[in-house]
Design an enzyme around this catalytic site. Structure first.
Site, PDB file in Angstrom:
ATOM      1  N   TYR A   1      21.387  -5.856  -4.819  1.00 14.24           N
ATOM      2  CA  TYR A   1      20.302  -6.696  -4.309  1.00 14.24           C
ATOM      3  C   TYR A   1      20.765  -8.149  -4.383  1.00 14.24           C
ATOM      4  O   TYR A   1      21.052  -8.665  -5.471  1.00 14.24           O
ATOM      5  CB  TYR A   1      19.091  -6.446  -5.201  1.00 14.24           C
ATOM      6  CG  TYR A   1      17.786  -7.047  -4.775  1.00 14.24           C
ATOM      7  CD1 TYR A   1      16.813  -6.280  -4.152  1.00 14.24           C
ATOM      8  CD2 TYR A   1      17.492  -8.387  -5.042  1.00 14.24           C
ATOM      9  CE1 TYR A   1      15.594  -6.815  -3.784  1.00 14.24           C
ATOM     10  CE2 TYR A   1      16.270  -8.932  -4.674  1.00 14.24           C
ATOM     11  CZ  TYR A   1      15.325  -8.146  -4.060  1.00 14.24           C
ATOM     12  OH  TYR A   1      14.115  -8.669  -3.707  1.00 14.24           O
TER      13      TYR A   1
ATOM     14  N   THR B   1       0.828  -1.214   0.000  1.00 16.41           N
ATOM     15  CA  THR B   1       0.000   0.000   0.000  1.00 16.41           C
ATOM     16  C   THR B   1       0.862   1.264   0.000  1.00 16.41           C
ATOM     17  O   THR B   1       2.026   1.234   0.413  1.00 16.41           O
ATOM     18  CB  THR B   1      -0.869   0.041   1.263  1.00 16.41           C
ATOM     19  OG1 THR B   1      -0.006   0.115   2.416  1.00 16.41           O
ATOM     20  CG2 THR B   1      -1.772  -1.165   1.376  1.00 16.41           C
TER      21      THR B   1
HETATM   22  P1  FAD Z   1       3.074  -3.536   5.748  1.00 19.45           P
HETATM   23  O1  FAD Z   1       3.917  -4.717   5.529  1.00 19.45           O
HETATM   24  O2  FAD Z   1       1.655  -3.762   6.065  1.00 19.45           O
HETATM   25  O3  FAD Z   1       3.718  -2.634   6.884  1.00 19.45           O
HETATM   26  C1  FAD Z   1       5.072  -2.296   6.869  1.00 19.45           C
HETATM   27  C2  FAD Z   1       5.378  -1.295   7.983  1.00 19.45           C
HETATM   28  O4  FAD Z   1       4.733  -0.061   7.692  1.00 19.45           O
HETATM   29  C3  FAD Z   1       4.846  -1.718   9.349  1.00 19.45           C
HETATM   30  O5  FAD Z   1       5.702  -1.228  10.342  1.00 19.45           O
HETATM   31  C4  FAD Z   1       3.503  -1.007   9.451  1.00 19.45           C
HETATM   32  O6  FAD Z   1       3.121  -0.780  10.786  1.00 19.45           O
HETATM   33  C5  FAD Z   1       3.808   0.282   8.708  1.00 19.45           C
HETATM   34  N1  FAD Z   1       2.627   0.846   8.044  1.00 19.45           N
HETATM   35  C6  FAD Z   1       1.908   0.300   7.042  1.00 19.45           C
HETATM   36  N2  FAD Z   1       0.917   1.137   6.684  1.00 19.45           N
HETATM   37  C7  FAD Z   1       1.008   2.225   7.478  1.00 19.45           C
HETATM   38  C8  FAD Z   1       0.270   3.431   7.621  1.00 19.45           C
HETATM   39  N3  FAD Z   1      -0.783   3.685   6.857  1.00 19.45           N
HETATM   40  N4  FAD Z   1       0.641   4.322   8.570  1.00 19.45           N
HETATM   41  C9  FAD Z   1       1.716   4.093   9.353  1.00 19.45           C
HETATM   42  N5  FAD Z   1       2.462   2.978   9.263  1.00 19.45           N
HETATM   43  C10 FAD Z   1       2.110   2.055   8.336  1.00 19.45           C
HETATM   44  N6  FAD Z   1       9.873  -3.234  -1.172  1.00 19.45           N
HETATM   45  C11 FAD Z   1      10.295  -2.280  -2.026  1.00 19.45           C
HETATM   46  O7  FAD Z   1      10.445  -1.132  -1.629  1.00 19.45           O
HETATM   47  N7  FAD Z   1      10.587  -2.579  -3.329  1.00 19.45           N
HETATM   48  C12 FAD Z   1      10.416  -3.817  -3.835  1.00 19.45           C
HETATM   49  O8  FAD Z   1      10.652  -4.047  -5.019  1.00 19.45           O
HETATM   50  C13 FAD Z   1       9.934  -4.822  -2.954  1.00 19.45           C
HETATM   51  N8  FAD Z   1       9.738  -6.082  -3.396  1.00 19.45           N
HETATM   52  C14 FAD Z   1       9.264  -7.033  -2.542  1.00 19.45           C
HETATM   53  C15 FAD Z   1       9.045  -8.324  -3.025  1.00 19.45           C
HETATM   54  C16 FAD Z   1       8.552  -9.310  -2.180  1.00 19.45           C
HETATM   55  C17 FAD Z   1       8.325 -10.677  -2.678  1.00 19.45           C
HETATM   56  C18 FAD Z   1       8.267  -9.004  -0.837  1.00 19.45           C
HETATM   57  C19 FAD Z   1       7.725 -10.057   0.085  1.00 19.45           C
HETATM   58  C20 FAD Z   1       8.476  -7.727  -0.348  1.00 19.45           C
HETATM   59  C21 FAD Z   1       8.989  -6.725  -1.184  1.00 19.45           C
HETATM   60  N9  FAD Z   1       9.209  -5.435  -0.736  1.00 19.45           N
HETATM   61  C22 FAD Z   1       9.663  -4.481  -1.597  1.00 19.45           C
HETATM   62  C23 FAD Z   1       8.968  -5.093   0.666  1.00 19.45           C
HETATM   63  C24 FAD Z   1       7.559  -4.548   0.978  1.00 19.45           C
HETATM   64  O9  FAD Z   1       6.658  -4.806  -0.068  1.00 19.45           O
HETATM   65  C25 FAD Z   1       7.642  -3.056   1.277  1.00 19.45           C
HETATM   66  O10 FAD Z   1       8.317  -2.893   2.504  1.00 19.45           O
HETATM   67  C26 FAD Z   1       6.293  -2.338   1.308  1.00 19.45           C
HETATM   68  O11 FAD Z   1       6.544  -0.965   1.288  1.00 19.45           O
HETATM   69  C27 FAD Z   1       5.440  -2.659   2.517  1.00 19.45           C
HETATM   70  O12 FAD Z   1       4.150  -2.115   2.294  1.00 19.45           O
HETATM   71  P2  FAD Z   1       2.862  -2.767   2.974  1.00 19.45           P
HETATM   72  O13 FAD Z   1       1.697  -1.937   2.601  1.00 19.45           O
HETATM   73  O14 FAD Z   1       2.779  -4.187   2.666  1.00 19.45           O
HETATM   74  O15 FAD Z   1       3.198  -2.528   4.513  1.00 19.45           O
END
Ligand code: FAD
Length: 560
Positions: A482, A217
């Site tokens: 990476y 998100t």
């Molecule tokens: P969540 O996992 O739900 O939360 C992450 C953190 O943010 C938590 O501490 C949560 O409390 C906090 N948080 C979430 N929403 C809010 C809010 N609205 N207000 C305050 N705090 C909040 N990351 C990249 O940057 N680039 C990539 O290419 C990438 N590729 C990935 C590939 C895979 C297969 C996987 C598993 C992960 C990857 N990631 C990547 C990591 C991940 O997707 C990122 O860290 C992403 O930004 C997390 O977003 P989320 O909405 O899933 O947050």
């Protein structure tokens, strides 16, 4: 602003793995894959027994400690249908998707889970939840898509207070677009496809495409300082996110969207990467761009890693402004070639005979070749001009272009690769990533040091593990490296994983590289924070968290 999205329309990933039910990795159409896995980690896919989907009924889910009074108070804010203490919901909100998370949830290791999960409909409800939770001295963990891989979500075992997982999934509208400025107000729970579809309908794009795009998100991107594969053109989320609204106890922190400002230290920068510790982000105003007329990804080969890195650096110093500059080292190149789909006819002849023939004729060692993808976006004439600038640089560094065919395949499979981890776990092998950024002058050294560290860790384990790497996300002064590592595990997969991961992280900080380029700190990278930002840096950050959240109600234990 109230929206009408129902809680039932909030879709979560599988509780035990990546992505949606019914979708998984398969290799039947990739003839090189099984031999590659045997060679890389010693796993014979022909004989390995594949575990099926774990049974939720076998899971020991910690009991919820939320009192009826507290749950009723939350229900009075959002409606009873939008608050739950259901076991499945609490498990889904316990972990992110790192390999540690997947191993723990598959092996029935949930020491602490949220006690209650709540789905507010708008910012006003978020404010009431935050105020009620802080008044009750409860813990609040904001939840976006649950895709983080740094241990940013998991409740700390032993936490005696009630833990509220605050899911932003119902806040997913593009509120409006300031078309004069190229700024869009987006609700924080919008996942990549939600927001991109709404923007595209009006002719705009955010240009932020992390590999986790389909399940993460905008709030999560900001909270973890995310970076997408087209960051060379559009910037990291730290550049893209201009304004924010963050709910804090008693009020909303409002950061207006400004192109730049000298009011520092920057509160905007404090929220970026705050992992839920400074409040709940409800809205982000992001830079958006007109959908480009042309978008191409071209593939290039280089004779070896050093020449490829030198070419990427030269591109970053030149007048060329590609959207993607990415190069795989020779090991990742061999992995990419092994996971290619079955080829036929001319394509088979080109890939398996003609191309290797040309490379050999140039005196290249086929074991050293490195595959690069470079993206061009903009008007037709701009993209064409950019490509010609890049082609010249590639040539000067001994590389050669092989057209856009492989680039199209790369584009198509980029969001499928995450499913591979679950497939390997089913067969007894763990695969995960560690990523960093370093100045150009240090990049090759970091690469060598990380390989040596991983090899050392595998030796200690007595295991033939695998490591491979690519460079992506170029900046003026350096780039991101990476690393993907994989090994077949024994009796204690978490301890074995920790040994390899820790060795790699230590090699980063020992060799002028950061603890993470785009995955944040969470629990996983926290042990190296002092080495990353110095003791004085940690003191300043400790002061910030203590003053902003004196009773540690917001996601305690993460980052510091
Ligand atoms: P969540 O996992 O739900 O939360 C992450 C953190 O943010 C938590 O501490 C949560 O409390 C906090 N948080 C979430 N929403 C809010 C809010 N609205 N207000 C305050 N705090 C909040 N990351 C990249 O940057 N680039 C990539 O290419 C990438 N590729 C990935 C590939 C895979 C297969 C996987 C598993 C992960 C990857 N990631 C990547 C990591 C991940 O997707 C990122 O860290 C992403 O930004 C997390 O977003 P989320 O909405 O899933 O947050």
């Amino acid at each position: 602003m109230t929206n009408a999205i129902d809680r039932n329309a909030v879709h979560h990933m599988k509780w035990w793995g990546w992505g949606v039910d019914g979708v998984g990795f398969h290799h039947e159409d990739k003839p090189g894959f099984a031999p590659f896995v045997k060679f890389a980690v010693g796993l014979d896919l022909g004989t390995a027994v594949r575990t099926g989907e774990p049974s939720f009924d076998d899971l020991n889910v910690p009991l919820s400690n939320a009192t009826e009074e507290f749950t009723a108070e939350l229900a009075s804010i959002v409606g009873a249908e939008n608050v739950t203490t259901d076991d499945m919901a609490r498990v889904v909100h316990t972990y992110g998707k790192s390999i540690r998370d997947l191993i723990r949830v598959r092996s029935n290791t949930i020491l602490r889970s949220p006690d209650v999960v709540i789905y507010p409909a708008d910012e006003a409800e978020v404010q009431q939840i935050v105020d009620a939770a802080v008044a009750a001295n409860a813990v609040i963990i904001p939840f976006g898509g649950g895709s983080n891989i740094a241990g940013s979500l998991e409740p700390i075992p032993g936490e005696a207070r009630t833990i509220v997982s605050l899911d932003l999934g119902r806040l997913r509208a593009v509120i409006d677009i300031d078309t004069d400025s190229g700024l869009a107000r987006i609700q924080a729970g919008s996942q990549g496809p939600d927001l991109e579809e709404q923007l595209n309908k009006q002719g705009w794009t955010i240009g932020h495409f992390p590999d986790s795009f389909t399940h993460s998100t905008v709030g999560g991107w900001v909270a973890t300082r995310s970076s997408g594969m087209q960051s060379d053109k559009y910037g990291d989320i730290a550049n893209i996110a201009r304004g924010m609204r963050v709910v804090r106890p008693g009020g909303v922190l409002v950061l207006r969207p400004l192109p730049s400002t000298s009011s520092g230290p920057s509160v905007r920068e404090m929220i970026l990467g705050s992992e839920g510790k400074l409040g709940v982000i409800t809205e982000v105003t992001v830079q958006v761009h007109r959908i480009p007329e042309k978008r191409d990804v071209y593939a290039y080969f280089f004779p070896n890693w050093k020449s490829g890195i030198a070419a990427m650096q030269a591109i970053s110093e030149s007048d060329a402004t590609p959207s993607i500059t990415r190069i795989s080292d020779s090991r990742e190149t061999s992995f990419s070639l092994a996971t290619s789909k079955n080829r036929k006819g001319v394509s088979k002849f080109m890939a398996e005979s003609a191309l290797p023939g040309i490379m050999k004729a140039k005196g290249w060692n086929l074991d050293d070749i490195c595959l690069s993808f470079i993206g061009f976006e903009g008007s037709v004439s701009h993209a064409k001009h950019q490509k010609s600038l890049v082609d010249d640089i590639v040539k000067k560094h001994g590389g050669m272009g092989v057209g856009s065919g492989p680039g199209i395949l790369y584009d198509q499979k980029k969001f499928d690769t995450p499913y591979l981890r679950d497939f390997l776990l089913d067969m007894g092998a763990a695969g995960d990533v560690s990523e960093t950024a370093a100045p150009w002058s240090k990049l090759v050294g970091v690469h060598e040091a990380v390989y040596a560290a991983a090899r050392g860790a595998y030796e200690q384990l007595g295991n033939d593990g695998w490591i491979m790497s690519h460079m992506s996300h170029s900046y003026h002064s350096g780039a991101c490296l990476y690393f993907t590592f994989a090994f077949t595990f024994g009796d204690d997969p978490i301890a074995e994983y920790n040994l390899v991961k820790n060795a790699i992280q230590q090699a980063f900080v020992d060799n002028h590289a950061t603890i993470s380029h785009h995955h944040g700190v969470g629990l996983e990278h926290s042990p190296w924070l002092t080495q990353d930002i110095s003791e004085e840096g940690v003191k300043i950050m400790t002061g910030l968290f203590e003053s902003a959240d004196p009773a540690q109600n917001f996601n305690p234990g993460k980052i510091l």
